[in-house]
Design a protein around this motif. Structure first.
Motif, mmCIF file in Angstrom:
data_model
loop_
_atom_site.group_PDB
_atom_site.id
_atom_site.type_symbol
_atom_site.label_atom_id
_atom_site.label_comp_id
_atom_site.label_asym_id
_atom_site.label_seq_id
_atom_site.Cartn_x
_atom_site.Cartn_y
_atom_site.Cartn_z
ATOM 1 N N LEU A 14 0.803 -1.226 0.000
ATOM 2 C CA LEU A 14 0.000 0.000 0.000
ATOM 3 C C LEU A 14 0.834 1.273 0.000
ATOM 4 O O LEU A 14 1.942 1.309 0.544
ATOM 5 C CB LEU A 14 -0.884 0.018 1.253
ATOM 6 N N LEU A 15 0.222 2.314 -0.571
ATOM 7 C CA LEU A 15 0.719 3.679 -0.437
ATOM 8 C C LEU A 15 -0.314 4.430 0.405
ATOM 9 O O LEU A 15 -1.516 4.314 0.150
ATOM 10 C CB LEU A 15 0.853 4.308 -1.827
ATOM 11 N N ILE A 16 0.164 5.174 1.376
ATOM 12 C CA ILE A 16 -0.738 5.914 2.281
ATOM 13 C C ILE A 16 -0.301 7.371 2.179
ATOM 14 O O ILE A 16 0.776 7.746 2.645
ATOM 15 C CB ILE A 16 -0.597 5.370 3.722
ATOM 16 N N ARG A 17 -1.121 8.180 1.498
ATOM 17 C CA ARG A 17 -0.703 9.563 1.240
ATOM 18 C C ARG A 17 -1.831 10.538 1.566
ATOM 19 O O ARG A 17 -2.987 10.148 1.726
ATOM 20 C CB ARG A 17 -0.240 9.735 -0.205
ATOM 21 N N SER A 18 -1.475 11.831 1.663
ATOM 22 C CA SER A 18 -2.464 12.866 1.977
ATOM 23 C C SER A 18 -3.581 12.870 0.940
ATOM 24 O O SER A 18 -3.323 12.686 -0.257
ATOM 25 C CB SER A 18 -1.805 14.247 1.980
ATOM 26 N N VAL A 19 -4.791 13.120 1.417
ATOM 27 C CA VAL A 19 -5.946 13.154 0.515
ATOM 28 C C VAL A 19 -5.875 14.402 -0.365
ATOM 29 O O VAL A 19 -5.386 15.456 0.064
ATOM 30 C CB VAL A 19 -7.258 13.138 1.338
ATOM 31 N N THR A 20 -6.337 14.270 -1.619
ATOM 32 C CA THR A 20 -6.462 15.428 -2.520
ATOM 33 C C THR A 20 -7.883 15.434 -3.088
ATOM 34 O O THR A 20 -8.601 14.428 -3.008
ATOM 35 C CB THR A 20 -5.477 15.351 -3.709
ATOM 36 N N GLU A 21 -8.250 16.544 -3.701
ATOM 37 C CA GLU A 21 -9.601 16.654 -4.266
ATOM 38 C C GLU A 21 -9.838 15.590 -5.347
ATOM 39 O O GLU A 21 -10.965 15.110 -5.519
ATOM 40 C CB GLU A 21 -9.828 18.054 -4.824
ATOM 41 N N ALA A 22 -8.774 15.194 -6.037
ATOM 42 C CA ALA A 22 -8.912 14.199 -7.110
ATOM 43 C C ALA A 22 -9.324 12.825 -6.565
ATOM 44 O O ALA A 22 -9.780 11.969 -7.315
ATOM 45 C CB ALA A 22 -7.594 14.085 -7.876
ATOM 46 N N ASP A 23 -9.165 12.610 -5.244
ATOM 47 C CA ASP A 23 -9.553 11.323 -4.644
ATOM 48 C C ASP A 23 -11.059 11.231 -4.392
ATOM 49 O O ASP A 23 -11.565 10.142 -4.078
ATOM 50 C CB ASP A 23 -8.841 11.126 -3.289
ATOM 51 N N LEU A 24 -11.773 12.354 -4.477
ATOM 52 C CA LEU A 24 -13.173 12.348 -4.026
ATOM 53 C C LEU A 24 -14.064 11.348 -4.763
ATOM 54 O O LEU A 24 -14.853 10.649 -4.119
ATOM 55 C CB LEU A 24 -13.753 13.764 -4.064
ATOM 56 N N PRO A 25 -13.977 11.222 -6.099
ATOM 57 C CA PRO A 25 -14.841 10.218 -6.752
ATOM 58 C C PRO A 25 -14.623 8.809 -6.196
ATOM 59 O O PRO A 25 -15.594 8.070 -5.963
ATOM 60 C CB PRO A 25 -14.438 10.313 -8.230
ATOM 61 N N SER A 26 -13.377 8.414 -5.958
ATOM 62 C CA SER A 26 -13.123 7.086 -5.374
ATOM 63 C C SER A 26 -13.692 6.996 -3.969
ATOM 64 O O SER A 26 -14.218 5.949 -3.565
ATOM 65 C CB SER A 26 -11.623 6.807 -5.318
ATOM 66 N N LEU A 27 -13.580 8.078 -3.222
ATOM 67 C CA LEU A 27 -14.058 8.042 -1.834
ATOM 68 C C LEU A 27 -15.584 8.050 -1.747
ATOM 69 O O LEU A 27 -16.149 7.606 -0.743
ATOM 70 C CB LEU A 27 -13.456 9.199 -1.033
ATOM 71 N N ILE A 28 -16.254 8.526 -2.799
ATOM 72 C CA ILE A 28 -17.722 8.412 -2.839
ATOM 73 C C ILE A 28 -18.101 6.933 -2.930
ATOM 74 O O ILE A 28 -19.051 6.480 -2.278
ATOM 75 C CB ILE A 28 -18.308 9.207 -4.026
ATOM 76 N N ASP A 29 -17.340 6.164 -3.712
ATOM 77 C CA ASP A 29 -17.614 4.724 -3.803
ATOM 78 C C ASP A 29 -17.471 4.060 -2.433
ATOM 79 O O ASP A 29 -18.240 3.166 -2.080
ATOM 80 C CB ASP A 29 -16.647 4.046 -4.791
ATOM 81 N N VAL A 30 -16.492 4.490 -1.653
ATOM 82 C CA VAL A 30 -16.256 3.899 -0.329
ATOM 83 C C VAL A 30 -17.355 4.348 0.651
ATOM 84 O O VAL A 30 -18.033 3.511 1.268
ATOM 85 C CB VAL A 30 -14.866 4.329 0.211
ATOM 86 N N ASN A 31 -17.542 5.650 0.778
ATOM 87 C CA ASN A 31 -18.438 6.191 1.806
ATOM 88 C C ASN A 31 -19.899 6.269 1.377
ATOM 89 O O ASN A 31 -20.760 6.632 2.177
ATOM 90 C CB ASN A 31 -17.961 7.589 2.228
ATOM 91 N N GLY A 32 -20.170 5.912 0.117
ATOM 92 C CA GLY A 32 -21.552 5.905 -0.357
ATOM 93 C C GLY A 32 -22.227 4.561 -0.140
ATOM 94 O O GLY A 32 -23.379 4.358 -0.523
ATOM 95 N N ASP A 33 -21.505 3.644 0.493
ATOM 96 C CA ASP A 33 -21.974 2.262 0.688
ATOM 97 C C ASP A 33 -22.529 2.115 2.105
ATOM 98 O O ASP A 33 -21.797 2.289 3.090
ATOM 99 C CB ASP A 33 -20.759 1.342 0.449
ATOM 100 N N ASP A 34 -23.800 1.778 2.215
ATOM 101 C CA ASP A 34 -24.427 1.650 3.538
ATOM 102 C C ASP A 34 -23.773 0.571 4.400
ATOM 103 O O ASP A 34 -23.814 0.650 5.624
ATOM 104 C CB ASP A 34 -25.923 1.342 3.399
#
Ligand SMILES: CC(C)(COP(=O)(O)OP(=O)(O)OC[C@H]1O[C@@H](n2cnc3c(N)ncnc32)[C@H](O)[C@@H]1OP(=O)(O)O)[C@@H](O)C(=O)NCCC(=O)NCCS
Length: 184
Positions: A14-34
């Motif tokens: 894994l790579l663990i790096r600071s969040v950027t605005e470009a990550d938001l679409p991927s993070l919607i997939d993660v946090n949009g899941d009930d």
């Protein structure tokens, strides 16, 4: 000292790096899941507006030195598959809280264990923290297993600490001390 921006962290997979605005679409997939937000004190993200609001809150917390928000990326991939963070930093006590979320399809592979070992190592090493805490809904057995595997100790039950979708929810509090930590 305020939580300073740590360098990117790396582990075997894994790579663990600071969040950027470009990550938001991927993070919607993660946090949009009930299934992911079931035991968390926020509703599933409904889209980019929720993601942007979260990103703005995180940026403000980071700018004030109270949090460090990371995304977790598979080295063999490019997208963020989850997040981990240090927040509620109490400078005078050299203490912070740990938070973490992983996309449903990546559970059961040891990814969060791997990411958190690197983050905790950084927290107790270069960031100079002395104590880490985590709050967990008692029904969230997977999260409890993550913490106990890392050496966190269950310290008690905080009564009706969260409002989870409007319902009061008691949470277990876990703690890990710097002197107890066994680096990977
Ligand atoms: C909490 C959460 C991150 C746990 O995910 P997870 O995949 O169970 O945790 P890990 O990544 O550490 O993986 C550990 C599991 O992978 C298995 N595993 C498989 N391959 C592995 C490997 N190479 N190395 C280590 N573990 C491995 C372990 O046996 C373990 O399974 P078990 O708990 O059934 O024994 C995930 O359920 C989640 O994101 N939940 C929603 C958000 C949430 O609740 N966050 C916490 C708020 S308090």
């Amino acid at each position: 000292m305020p939580l300073k921006s740590a360098n990117n962290l790396e582990s075997a997979r894994l790579l663990i790096r600071s969040v950027t605005e470009a990550d938001l679409p991927s993070l919607i997939d993660v946090n949009g899941d009930d299934a992911v937000t079931q035991y968390l004190p926020y509703a599933s993200w409904r889209g980019i507006e929720d993601a942007r609001a979260w990103f703005a809150r995180m940026n403000a917390l980071q700018a004030a030195g109270g949090a460090l928000q990371f995304v977790i990326i598979e080295k063999r991939g490019a997208r963020a598959i989850g997040t981990c963070l240090l927040f509620r930093h109490e400078e005078s006590s050299a203490r912070a809280e740990l938070g973490y979320v992983l996309g449903r399809e990546h559970w059961g592979r040891g990814y969060m264990d791997e990411a958190l070992r690197r983050l905790i190592d950084c927290a107790f090493g270069e960031l100079g923290l002395r104590r880490l805490e985590a709050e967990v809904d008692p029904r969230n057995a997977r999260s409890a297993r993550v913490l106990t595997r890392l050496g966190f100790v269950h310290e008690g039950l905080l009564r009706e600490r969260w409002l989870t979708r409007g319902v009061p929810c008691s949470v277990n509090i876990y703690g890990l001390l710097q002197r107890e930590w066994r680096p990977p």
